[in-house]
Motif scaffolding. Structure first.
Motif, PDB file in Angstrom:
ATOM      1  N   THR A  30      44.086  41.690  52.290  1.00 57.95           N
ATOM      2  CA  THR A  30      43.213  41.638  51.119  1.00 57.95           C
ATOM      3  C   THR A  30      43.264  42.992  50.435  1.00 57.95           C
ATOM      4  OG1 THR A  30      41.237  42.410  52.306  1.00 57.95           O
ATOM      5  CG2 THR A  30      41.668  40.032  52.298  1.00 57.95           C
ATOM      6  N   ALA A  45      41.621  44.190  39.106  1.00 57.39           N
ATOM      7  CA  ALA A  45      40.406  43.376  39.124  1.00 57.39           C
ATOM      8  C   ALA A  45      39.908  43.115  37.708  1.00 57.39           C
ATOM      9  CB  ALA A  45      39.327  44.055  39.962  1.00 57.39           C
ATOM     10  N   ILE A  48      42.303  40.633  35.915  1.00 58.32           N
ATOM     11  CA  ILE A  48      42.122  39.253  36.364  1.00 58.32           C
ATOM     12  C   ILE A  48      40.812  38.687  35.842  1.00 58.32           C
ATOM     13  CG2 ILE A  48      41.746  37.814  38.402  1.00 58.32           C
ATOM     14  CD1 ILE A  48      43.721  39.600  39.907  1.00 58.32           C
ATOM     15  N   ARG A  49      39.762  39.499  35.885  1.00 55.37           N
ATOM     16  CA  ARG A  49      38.443  39.031  35.448  1.00 55.37           C
ATOM     17  C   ARG A  49      38.438  38.691  33.961  1.00 55.37           C
ATOM     18  NH1 ARG A  49      35.985  43.229  36.842  1.00 55.37           N
ATOM     19  NH2 ARG A  49      35.735  42.611  39.022  1.00 55.37           N
ATOM     20  N   ALA A  77      46.453  36.626  44.847  1.00 60.19           N
ATOM     21  CA  ALA A  77      45.330  36.671  43.906  1.00 60.19           C
ATOM     22  C   ALA A  77      45.560  35.728  42.723  1.00 60.19           C
ATOM     23  CB  ALA A  77      45.127  38.106  43.408  1.00 60.19           C
ATOM     24  N   CYS A  80      45.595  31.804  44.327  1.00 60.35           N
ATOM     25  CA  CYS A  80      44.519  31.321  45.196  1.00 60.35           C
ATOM     26  C   CYS A  80      43.732  30.196  44.496  1.00 60.35           C
ATOM     27  CB  CYS A  80      43.589  32.481  45.560  1.00 60.35           C
ATOM     28  SG  CYS A  80      42.184  31.996  46.581  1.00 60.35           S
ATOM     29  N   GLY A  82      40.991  28.860  46.325  1.00 61.77           N
ATOM     30  CA  GLY A  82      39.705  28.842  47.000  1.00 61.77           C
ATOM     31  C   GLY A  82      39.628  27.816  48.108  1.00 61.77           C
ATOM     32  N   GLY A  87      39.206  26.897  42.876  1.00 59.19           N
ATOM     33  CA  GLY A  87      39.117  28.278  42.416  1.00 59.19           C
ATOM     34  C   GLY A  87      40.238  28.660  41.476  1.00 59.19           C
ATOM     35  N   THR A  90      41.715  35.429  41.343  1.00 61.20           N
ATOM     36  CA  THR A  90      40.628  36.289  41.810  1.00 61.20           C
ATOM     37  C   THR A  90      41.186  37.507  42.503  1.00 61.20           C
ATOM     38  OG1 THR A  90      38.757  36.430  43.336  1.00 61.20           O
ATOM     39  CG2 THR A  90      40.516  34.901  43.922  1.00 61.20           C
ATOM     40  N   ASP A  92      39.776  38.757  44.994  1.00 62.79           N
ATOM     41  CA  ASP A  92      39.430  38.553  46.400  1.00 62.79           C
ATOM     42  C   ASP A  92      39.936  37.192  46.863  1.00 62.79           C
ATOM     43  OD1 ASP A  92      37.991  41.006  46.742  1.00 62.79           O
ATOM     44  OD2 ASP A  92      36.369  40.113  45.555  1.00 62.79           O
ATOM     45  N   PRO A  93      41.253  37.037  47.074  1.00 63.36           N
ATOM     46  CA  PRO A  93      41.780  35.739  47.527  1.00 63.36           C
ATOM     47  C   PRO A  93      41.146  35.339  48.853  1.00 63.36           C
ATOM     48  CG  PRO A  93      43.441  37.466  47.746  1.00 63.36           C
ATOM     49  CD  PRO A  93      42.325  38.051  46.966  1.00 63.36           C
ATOM     50  N   CYS A  94      40.910  34.026  49.008  1.00 62.50           N
ATOM     51  CA  CYS A  94      40.150  33.549  50.160  1.00 62.50           C
ATOM     52  C   CYS A  94      40.907  33.693  51.472  1.00 62.50           C
ATOM     53  CB  CYS A  94      39.771  32.075  49.947  1.00 62.50           C
ATOM     54  SG  CYS A  94      41.208  30.961  49.884  1.00 62.50           S
TER      55      CYS A  94
END
Length: 553
Positions: A30, A45, A48-49, A77, A80, A82, A87, A90, A92-94
């Motif tokens: 991660t 981040a 992506i956001r 990322a 992903c 989710g 999802g 992100t 924060d990939p799961c």
């Protein structure tokens, strides 16, 4: 007749899992586990956001800082979905959905990794171009990860340019390289570039401590600090060294000790290096040579000793400048550096650096390394007892004779403890400015600004010298930035501001011009003497190339 019992297959012995080296076992899964690259993670981040994803990323940095790991994390990322399959991209990939697990295991059909070192040709790139036209099979994006991209041929780069500039919406390119200077500018301009920094030593040490804890291995903090320092900012290099140290500890019994790491890497004891530096500064030649031989007998390479001394001089200089302390630096070492910094001037430190650097290069080329290291230390010790060249120039111009030079100090009775020893300080820079321009050149030369002093000898034609004002002639072109460099160099050497300007007047001849004129005048005089004139008349083709004379001006 009774029915036979079916007992099934006999129990099979459990298959032993092959050992995975620490560098692979603890590869970041991660972005939170990616150490030392906070700025890059923040940028990704935000991108992506906000949905502002580039179509091509270029990751560059030294080996082992996480370029390939980051490329795989970006692939996870972006793809992903989710745990619930709903999802989107992100930071924060799961790690539990099928795309995350497939990418982590290197089996995802839409994430293609290529090693450019073994696929350098235009045909390899043409396969990528042809395949990129088709949509991803099961992922959101089809991602191409090209490692060591600088190894591609010129034709391969050219073939990639158009697709790289306008790729299909479903394609992302991730390039990794250790030599970004070899990547064509046309490729760089089409990529969003991330420079992965060397990982700080304190963060590496903390990471190695966590790894050792996970492995159930006891490790001394000093041992982990030595490994972090030897890794030179590379997590992979450090984990490989830690792997070796753990194996060594298993053979010896017990945890990872600093002494074992030092012997394994052939490193010198930093306490012994501080002792050796103190002996050198105190002009204790026998003691310094004995300390050097002790390190050599322990298996330490002579070049490593010179390198450790260079690091010591650099550390003392940083302390004298007032830089913040290094969190990974032991308190005892910091204390020793502070004591030396209070007693050594900047010119003395610069001179020590130049002498040790010259010795380091000589040892690297020498057929007798330990002997070359001893001679280098003796040269440093001899130089430590000599006055600064600027001070000598001041004495000469003020009429003081050489007898006023202080004799070289003898060996001191310094303690051999590993704490910072007492220091016989090298001469400080002269209190006032030089009395003439020749003294300025000598001062800069003694301050380690040899290149600047040489430029002044060749090009500087003095019009007026009135400290702190200097006026040079610009009748003939001067080297670029000579005026600014001279002002800055004098400020560094004397601690006061100087004003250096130019004028169109002719000015006095430069040092080199004056030397050439004196040589020409002397040659004319030699040719005019009776004996030489007769010899030249007898042998018309003869030339005077060298001479010795007691001629007085």
């Amino acid at each position: 007749m009774t029915d036979s019992l079916d007992l099934g297959e006999p129990p099979q012995p459990a298959m032993a899992q092959p050992y995975r080296v620490l560098a692979r076992k603890y590869r970041p899964q991660t972005f939170a586990e990616l150490i030392g690259q906070d700025a890059m993670v923040t940028t990704l981040a935000n991108a992506i956001r906000r949905g502002r994803l580039a179509h091509a990323f270029l990751l560059t940095g030294v080996r082992g800082v996480g370029k390939t790991s980051t490329a795989r994390l970006i692939a996870k990322a972006l793809n992903c979905i989710g745990p619930d399959g709903e999802g989107g991209p992100t930071i924060d990939p799961c790690g539990v959905c099928e795309p995350c697990r497939a990418i982590a295991e290197g089996r995802h059909i839409d994430v293609i990794e290529m090693d450019a070192a073994s696929h350098t040709g235009v045909d390899d790139v043409r396969e990528i171009i042809d395949a990129s036209r088709y949509s991803a099979v099961s992922a959101r994006y089809k991602i191409y990860i090209v490692d060591e991209v600088h190894m591609l041929s010129k034709n391969a780069f050219n073939a990639l340019l158009k697709t790289l500039e306008e790729p299909p919406e479903h394609v992302k390119f991730l390039f990794a390289t250790t030599e970004v200077n070899k990547v064509p500018v046309t490729v760089l301009s089409r990529c969003q570039r991330f420079d992965l920094r060397r990982i700080p030593t304190d963060k590496l040490g903390a990471h190695f401590a966590w790894v050792a804890e996970q492995e159930g291995i006891e490790a001394e903090p000093e041992a982990l600090a030595l490994i972090a320092r030897a890794a030179e900012g590379s997590a992979r290099d450090g984990l490989s060294i830690l792997d070796q140290a753990i194996a060594h500890a298993g053979m010896e019994g017990g945890g990872v000790s600093a002494e074992a790491v030092r012997q394994m890497l052939g490193l010198s004891d930093r306490g012994a290096m501080r002792e050796l530096m103190g002996l050198v500064l105190a002009a204790d030649a026998p003691g310094a040579l004995a300390a050097l031989r002790r390190q050599y007998d322990y298996g330490v390479d002579p070049q490593s000793v010179l390198r450790a001394l260079l690091e010591t001089v650099h550390g003392v200089t940083l302390v004298k400048l007032g830089t913040p302390p290094d969190p990974a630096q032991p308190a005892e070492e910091r204390s020793g550096y502070e004591e030396w910094a209070s007693k050594l001037s900047f010119p003395a430190l610069h001179r020590l650096w130049q002498l040790l650097l010259k010795g380091h290069d000589e040892v690297a080329r020498a057929s007798l390394p330990i002997e070359a290291a001893e001679m280098a230390l003796l040269r440093v010790i001899h130089a430590s007892s000599l006055p600064d060249p600027g001070e000598l120039a001041r004495r000469v111009t003020s009429g003081e004779g050489p007898s006023s030079t202080a004799p070289a100090p003898g060996p001191s009775s310094m303690s051999t403890s590993t704490s910072a020893p007492a220091v016989a300080p090298l001469p400080e820079a002269p209190a006032g400015p030089p009395t003439d321009f020749a003294g300025v050149i000598a001062l800069l030369d003694g301050d380690g600004q040899i290149a600047l002093a040489e430029k002044l000898k060749i090009s500087a034609r003095l019009i007026r010298y009135d400290p702190p004002d200097i006026v040079l002639s610009a009748a003939k072109p001067l080297p670029a930035d000579l005026v600014a460099d001279l002002a800055a160099g004098l400020q560094r050497a004397t601690g006061q501001r100087w004003k250096v300007t130019t004028d169109d007047a002719a000015g006095a001849p430069s040092v080199r011009e004056a030397e050439a004129k004196e040589k020409a005048d002397t040659l004319d005089w030699v040719k005019s003497t009776t004996v030489v004139k007769a010899a030249l008349d007898a042998f018309p083709d003869a030339e005077v190339t060298a001479w010795e004379t007691n001629r007085r001006s």
